[in-house]
Design an enzyme around this catalytic site. Sequence first.
Site, mmCIF file in Angstrom:
data_model
loop_
_atom_site.group_PDB
_atom_site.id
_atom_site.type_symbol
_atom_site.label_atom_id
_atom_site.label_comp_id
_atom_site.label_asym_id
_atom_site.label_seq_id
_atom_site.Cartn_x
_atom_site.Cartn_y
_atom_site.Cartn_z
ATOM 1 N N ARG A 1 5.352 -12.830 9.547
ATOM 2 C CA ARG A 1 6.051 -11.603 9.190
ATOM 3 C C ARG A 1 7.380 -11.531 9.921
ATOM 4 O O ARG A 1 7.595 -12.174 10.941
ATOM 5 C CB ARG A 1 5.203 -10.381 9.485
ATOM 6 C CG ARG A 1 4.871 -10.146 10.954
ATOM 7 C CD ARG A 1 4.229 -8.770 11.150
ATOM 8 N NE ARG A 1 3.165 -8.495 10.203
ATOM 9 C CZ ARG A 1 3.089 -7.361 9.477
ATOM 10 N NH1 ARG A 1 3.981 -6.418 9.600
ATOM 11 N NH2 ARG A 1 2.085 -7.174 8.652
ATOM 12 N N GLU B 1 0.874 -1.168 0.000
ATOM 13 C CA GLU B 1 0.000 0.000 0.000
ATOM 14 C C GLU B 1 0.916 1.226 0.000
ATOM 15 O O GLU B 1 1.815 1.318 0.838
ATOM 16 C CB GLU B 1 -0.875 0.001 1.261
ATOM 17 C CG GLU B 1 -1.853 1.147 1.221
ATOM 18 C CD GLU B 1 -2.753 1.241 2.450
ATOM 19 O OE1 GLU B 1 -2.671 0.389 3.355
ATOM 20 O OE2 GLU B 1 -3.539 2.208 2.481
ATOM 21 N N LYS C 1 4.337 0.657 9.273
ATOM 22 C CA LYS C 1 4.475 1.950 8.593
ATOM 23 C C LYS C 1 3.810 3.071 9.380
ATOM 24 O O LYS C 1 4.277 4.204 9.353
ATOM 25 C CB LYS C 1 3.858 1.860 7.197
ATOM 26 C CG LYS C 1 4.805 1.269 6.179
ATOM 27 C CD LYS C 1 4.182 1.231 4.806
ATOM 28 C CE LYS C 1 3.211 0.081 4.712
ATOM 29 N NZ LYS C 1 2.625 -0.080 3.379
HETATM 30 P P1 ATP Z 1 2.681 -2.256 7.698
HETATM 31 O O1 ATP Z 1 1.890 -2.710 8.873
HETATM 32 O O2 ATP Z 1 4.124 -2.095 7.958
HETATM 33 O O3 ATP Z 1 2.056 -1.095 7.007
HETATM 34 P P2 ATP Z 1 1.502 -3.840 5.747
HETATM 35 O O4 ATP Z 1 1.420 -5.313 5.683
HETATM 36 O O5 ATP Z 1 0.261 -3.094 6.025
HETATM 37 O O6 ATP Z 1 2.648 -3.469 6.724
HETATM 38 P P3 ATP Z 1 1.717 -3.461 2.963
HETATM 39 O O7 ATP Z 1 2.209 -2.292 2.202
HETATM 40 O O8 ATP Z 1 0.282 -3.782 2.867
HETATM 41 O O9 ATP Z 1 2.139 -3.228 4.455
HETATM 42 O O10 ATP Z 1 2.598 -4.743 2.648
HETATM 43 C C1 ATP Z 1 3.000 -5.201 1.390
HETATM 44 C C2 ATP Z 1 3.432 -6.635 1.507
HETATM 45 O O11 ATP Z 1 4.524 -6.746 2.410
HETATM 46 C C3 ATP Z 1 2.318 -7.484 2.070
HETATM 47 O O12 ATP Z 1 2.198 -8.644 1.278
HETATM 48 C C4 ATP Z 1 2.747 -7.801 3.465
HETATM 49 O O13 ATP Z 1 2.298 -9.057 3.844
HETATM 50 C C5 ATP Z 1 4.271 -7.737 3.363
HETATM 51 N N1 ATP Z 1 4.856 -7.363 4.661
HETATM 52 C C6 ATP Z 1 4.631 -6.245 5.377
HETATM 53 N N2 ATP Z 1 5.308 -6.261 6.528
HETATM 54 C C7 ATP Z 1 6.013 -7.424 6.550
HETATM 55 C C8 ATP Z 1 6.917 -8.041 7.490
HETATM 56 N N3 ATP Z 1 7.240 -7.459 8.622
HETATM 57 N N4 ATP Z 1 7.436 -9.250 7.167
HETATM 58 C C9 ATP Z 1 7.119 -9.832 6.004
HETATM 59 N N5 ATP Z 1 6.283 -9.326 5.090
HETATM 60 C C10 ATP Z 1 5.729 -8.131 5.351
HETATM 61 MG MG MG Z 2 -1.093 -1.810 5.705
#
Ligand code: ATP
Ligand code: MG
Length: 554
Positions: free
Chosen positions: A260, A35, A270
């Site tokens: 994760r 995102e 984020k």
């Molecule tokens: P955040 O909570 O940091 O915003 P998110 O999962 O909401 O993380 P996205 O931009 O939606 O962030 O993530 C893009 C991809 O990265 C998704 O497929 C997510 O599963 C993966 N991802 C995000 N954080 C991690 C992590 N700590 N370890 C492994 N994969 C991750």
């Molecule tokens: Mg997110």
Amino acid sequence: MEENLHTSSNFIKNIVIEDLEKGKYDEIVTRFPPEPNGYLHIGHAKSIVLNFELAKEFNGKTNLRFDDTNPLKEDTEYVESIKEDVKWLGYDWDNLFFASDYFEEMYERAIKLIEKGKAYVDDSTPEEIREMRGTLKAPGKESPFRNRSIEENLDLFKRMRAGEFENGAKVLRAKIDMTSPNINMRDPVLYRIFHAPHHNTGDNWCIYPMYDFAHPLEDAIEGVTHSICTLEFEDHRPLYDWIVQECEMQSQPKQIEFARLNLTNTVMSKRKLKQLVDEKYVDGWDDPRMPTISGFRRKGYTPEAIVAFCREIGVAKSFSTVDVQMLEHFVREDLKLKAPRTMGVIRPLKVVITNYPEGQVEWLDAENNPENPDMGNRKIPFSREIYIEQDDFMEEPPKKYFRLFPGNEVRLKHAYFIKCHDYIKDESGRVVELHCTYDPETKSGTGFTGRKVKGTIHWVEATHAQPAEFRLYEPLILDEQEKEEMEGKTFLDYVNPDSLELINGYVEPNMKNARANDKFQFFRHGYFNVDPKVSTPDKLVFNRIVSLKSSFKL
Ligand code: ATP
Ligand code: MG
């Protein structure tokens, strides 16, 4: 069990192999779906490495897809930074997609659900919807709007799109089962009203799809075969499958969850990282203390090190926290043969070599990397005045202190033995200058074996030295942070107030030619990167990437 990506197998690979053997797919398609609401962090690197390398191994494809369905948080600045970071890590997507390009198709699929009696418009407030949802123990309650006619739902949903209602006045919900043991299946919200411009679609839309509705459609529209996400979404999988099924998508992607990445001394969400930036705890998303890809890049980490780390940690089904020292280990391993050695004095102390001829400068030979002879040699000046580290002298040394003290002799790296005979203090009692003598017989590289000394110290010749700023980093987050929730604190209570130290010292004269992001190993101090933003030839700025030693064992 942890399983390495680069060794024979992991559980995701096994699923892919089985699917291919059964002939379920001709070609596998994965995607990395960030995102654009922030910069990428090291957790994202794990997902990038996993998705791209999995597809590559089976001759498949990987798309970069921006999951840009929430106009309130998203921005083109983030889109651009994400593209840059994925490329920098060394990956090239087969297709670049924006989920917002599918808004029309998603809307049509929602209409289809309404027509099938599988979705309805609900006028309840968000609080009422939350209350009616029930709990893990108690079933949910059906909304009074649940049995609206298909005609009425179609009419209301079209008017939602046309902008007739205010934010929050209505939502579209799936009609599934309010008594399901899985709360995600209790009539989840599919669309909400936001009168807000979107970075891609501008003012075209005032209703936006929820993640649980949008994501399976995005995957199916793009023909993704294996949709890999983090474990929190495991309980959403029945809903994912329901959406694909009921929206009658041609392609049927399979959601697979993995744990994760969590790292010690690191916050990764984020939302939290944005807070650190917005509230000026750090100097932007690319502050070298940030666990963002851009922060690591600016600090001096290499893509090779980050990718090797991600391969090593592999993928697992259970939560664990990886020691951040393991990442540092891969950085040292990668830089060992690549980074030239050099000498820099971080906290300078002037030394006058009283028996060295005044006005004389000699240029000594110094190896650039004893572990990689191909890197050749350089010339470094030596004269009557040099700088050494303040730490390398003590008036009254403790036992086993082998560096300089009155009467003691040490080796100057690449130069001569020197012996301290006197020192000068300022009014406060601080030692400000040493007087030493050197022994011309002991010149480095001449095979001198007359006597031995126990200490070798580094130095920089004073008249040619280049001034430099050294930026030394400590963890941004103190590690007790994991307890935050329990003690009613927030992660901000665990921000390290001493995470950055700026010091002015000296480096060798040839450093004048160093360019942005050049990396060096400063003798005894560790690996440093020429800061790409603020360093100039006249005011060199070095970020410490990582110190030399670690107790970490792989
Ligand atoms: P955040 O909570 O940091 O915003 P998110 O999962 O909401 O993380 P996205 O931009 O939606 O962030 O993530 C893009 C991809 O990265 C998704 O497929 C997510 O599963 C993966 N991802 C995000 N954080 C991690 C992590 N700590 N370890 C492994 N994969 C991750
Ligand atoms: Mg997110």
